[in-house]
Design a protein around this motif. Structure first.
Motif, PDB file in Angstrom:
ATOM      1  N   ASN A  47      -6.853 -43.271  18.868  1.00  0.00           N
ATOM      2  CA  ASN A  47      -6.816 -44.267  19.941  1.00  0.00           C
ATOM      3  C   ASN A  47      -6.505 -43.565  21.260  1.00  0.00           C
ATOM      4  N   TYR A  48      -7.341 -43.808  22.258  1.00  0.00           N
ATOM      5  CA  TYR A  48      -7.176 -43.167  23.565  1.00  0.00           C
ATOM      6  C   TYR A  48      -7.155 -44.227  24.669  1.00  0.00           C
ATOM      7  N   ARG A  70     -11.556 -44.006  19.863  1.00  0.00           N
ATOM      8  CA  ARG A  70     -11.750 -45.382  20.369  1.00  0.00           C
ATOM      9  C   ARG A  70     -10.953 -45.455  21.659  1.00  0.00           C
ATOM     10  N   ILE A  71     -11.575 -45.965  22.712  1.00  0.00           N
ATOM     11  CA  ILE A  71     -11.008 -45.851  24.063  1.00  0.00           C
ATOM     12  C   ILE A  71     -10.836 -47.221  24.697  1.00  0.00           C
ATOM     13  N   CYS A 125      -0.525 -55.941  23.463  1.00  0.00           N
ATOM     14  CA  CYS A 125      -0.690 -54.797  22.569  1.00  0.00           C
ATOM     15  C   CYS A 125      -1.481 -55.182  21.316  1.00  0.00           C
ATOM     16  N   GLN A 126      -1.225 -56.362  20.799  1.00  0.00           N
ATOM     17  CA  GLN A 126      -1.962 -56.826  19.622  1.00  0.00           C
ATOM     18  C   GLN A 126      -3.447 -56.976  19.939  1.00  0.00           C
ATOM     19  N   CYS A 127      -3.765 -57.528  21.132  1.00  0.00           N
ATOM     20  CA  CYS A 127      -5.168 -57.681  21.529  1.00  0.00           C
ATOM     21  C   CYS A 127      -5.851 -56.321  21.679  1.00  0.00           C
ATOM     22  N   VAL A 128      -5.146 -55.366  22.288  1.00  0.00           N
ATOM     23  CA  VAL A 128      -5.727 -54.032  22.472  1.00  0.00           C
ATOM     24  C   VAL A 128      -6.031 -53.391  21.122  1.00  0.00           C
ATOM     25  N   LEU A 129      -5.081 -53.434  20.198  1.00  0.00           N
ATOM     26  CA  LEU A 129      -5.285 -52.818  18.888  1.00  0.00           C
ATOM     27  C   LEU A 129      -6.419 -53.508  18.131  1.00  0.00           C
ATOM     28  N   VAL A 188     -14.253 -52.134  18.174  1.00  0.00           N
ATOM     29  CA  VAL A 188     -15.250 -51.207  18.716  1.00  0.00           C
ATOM     30  C   VAL A 188     -15.411 -49.982  17.825  1.00  0.00           C
ATOM     31  N   ALA A 189     -14.420 -49.700  16.988  1.00  0.00           N
ATOM     32  CA  ALA A 189     -14.584 -48.593  16.042  1.00  0.00           C
ATOM     33  C   ALA A 189     -15.713 -48.876  15.062  1.00  0.00           C
TER      34      ALA A 189
END
Length: 365
Positions: free
Chosen positions: A9-10, A113-114, A130-134, A140-141
């Motif tokens: 994760n980036y 994944r960026i 943070c939950q939405c980002v993860l 997208v992965a």
């Protein structure tokens, strides 16, 4: 929220803007992202870094900025590895910055994944964010798309972009982007909000690194072709010399326009974590908690009488005594004081910045 930080994760934080619409609190010498705007003890850039460091390994966080702000970035984020600051030699908007960062990350991790996000936003519920980002990074992965994060509009804000949701996916809350309208007139913004079909564009984008490369190859060939040799370079110094030579020839293009208008393969995730773009005085006024008389006071000492609907930001150690003011911006920073009708003031402030620069010198802008 405790969560394992995945090694692939980036994050790319965009921190190169001048922030002219928040002049004079945001100045060319020290734009808003480098300012502790709300008196929290952390600048907007530092707060963004702190937020992302909860879920992204520190060595995987990159910041793009202008060369003139490299030292400011180093001072404010000393924990950031030096090679994780990408200093652009000239301003070419955000798409070339993201393309450069993507090439750097691809060289480090070919299954990265960026998430790309601005450095000047306010997030209320950080756990939900943070939950939405993860969740988005996981999506997208597995899918070769560009994914943006959208927020349900709460007011007809003309200073934001509006994303129309289209065809649904099998994943709840993620739909294809049907259309995008950047900064509509207020009445159109009201129609968009009332329709229930539109989300605010947060300017946050997610993709896997291989699709990001493919997107630039197919959509903005000039950027991709000129950056292609960078991926084969093992020396950061060689890369920086190459970018310095070629960056001025890249198109002036925003990531918002590239993703939402040019790609044809953009999707949006409906999120609900409490969000505001710290872009204009008006948008801050609409978002911040108001005091007596519907005034918004930002980290300032003021005595108000018969005042309504104002937004006020003064320097530390200054006291404002204001009587009879209705619907104004009162902002002072250093050697400049702005008193201006609030309304949709962005175009006015841009005009004032230009006039002040011409009449009195760039040091005042």
């Amino acid at each position: 929220m405790d969560t394992e930080k995945r090694h692939n994760n980036y994050c790319v934080i965009l921190a190169g803007g001048h922030g002219r619409r928040l002049w004079p609190s945001s100045r060319k010498a020290c734009p808003k992202q480098f300012v502790d705007f709300f008196g929290t003890g952390r600048t907007l850039l530092q707060a963004t870094y702190d937020r992302m460091a909860r879920i992204i390994p520190a060595e995987n966080i990159f910041v793009t900025t202008r060369r003139r702000y490299y030292n400011l970035t180093r001072q404010q984020l000393p924990e950031l590895p030096e090679e994780n600051i990408l200093a652009e030699p000239v301003n070419r908007n955000t798409a070339p910055s993201v393309a450069w960062a993507g090439v750097r990350i691809h060289r480090l991790c070919n299954d990265a994944r960026i998430i790309v996000l601005p450095s000047d936003q306010m997030i209320i519920n950080e756990d939900s964010f943070c939950q939405c980002v993860l969740r988005g990074l996981d999506f997208v992965a597995e899918n070769d798309i560009l994914l943006t994060m959208g927020i349900q509009p709460t007011r007809p804000e003309p200073g934001y972009g509006y994303i129309q949701m289209g065809e649904a996916t099998l994943t709840d809350g993620i739909t294809k982007v049907k259309s995008f309208t950047e900064k509509p007139e207020r009445e159109f913004a009201r129609l968009f909000m009332n329709s229930g079909e539109f989300l605010w564009n947060t300017g946050m984008f997610l993709a896997n690194v291989n699709y990001l490369r493919e997107f630039f190859l197919n959509t903005i060939k000039d950027i991709s072709a000129r950056l292609a040799p960078v991926r084969e370079m093992n020396s950061i110094d060689d890369e920086l010399r190459y970018v310095q030579l070629h960056f001025p020839a890249y198109p002036n293009l925003s990531m918002d326009k590239a993703t939402l208008e040019l790609s044809g393969n953009a999707y949006v995730m409906r999120c609900n974590f409490g969000w505001a773009d710290i872009g204009t005085w008006h948008s801050i006024y609409e978002f911040r908690q108001r005091k007596e008389g519907d005034n918004v006071i930002i980290d300032s000492e003021v005595l108000l009488e018969n005042c309504t609907g104002n937004i006020i930001k003064l320097p530390k150690g200054h006291i404002g005594v204001i009587n009879g003011l209705d619907g104004y911006i009162v902002a002072e920073q250093g050697d400049v004081l702005l008193i201006c009708k609030k309304g949709d003031s962005s175009s006015l402030i841009r005009k004032y910045v230009n006039e002040v620069g011409i009449r009195y010198g760039e040091e005042f802008t």
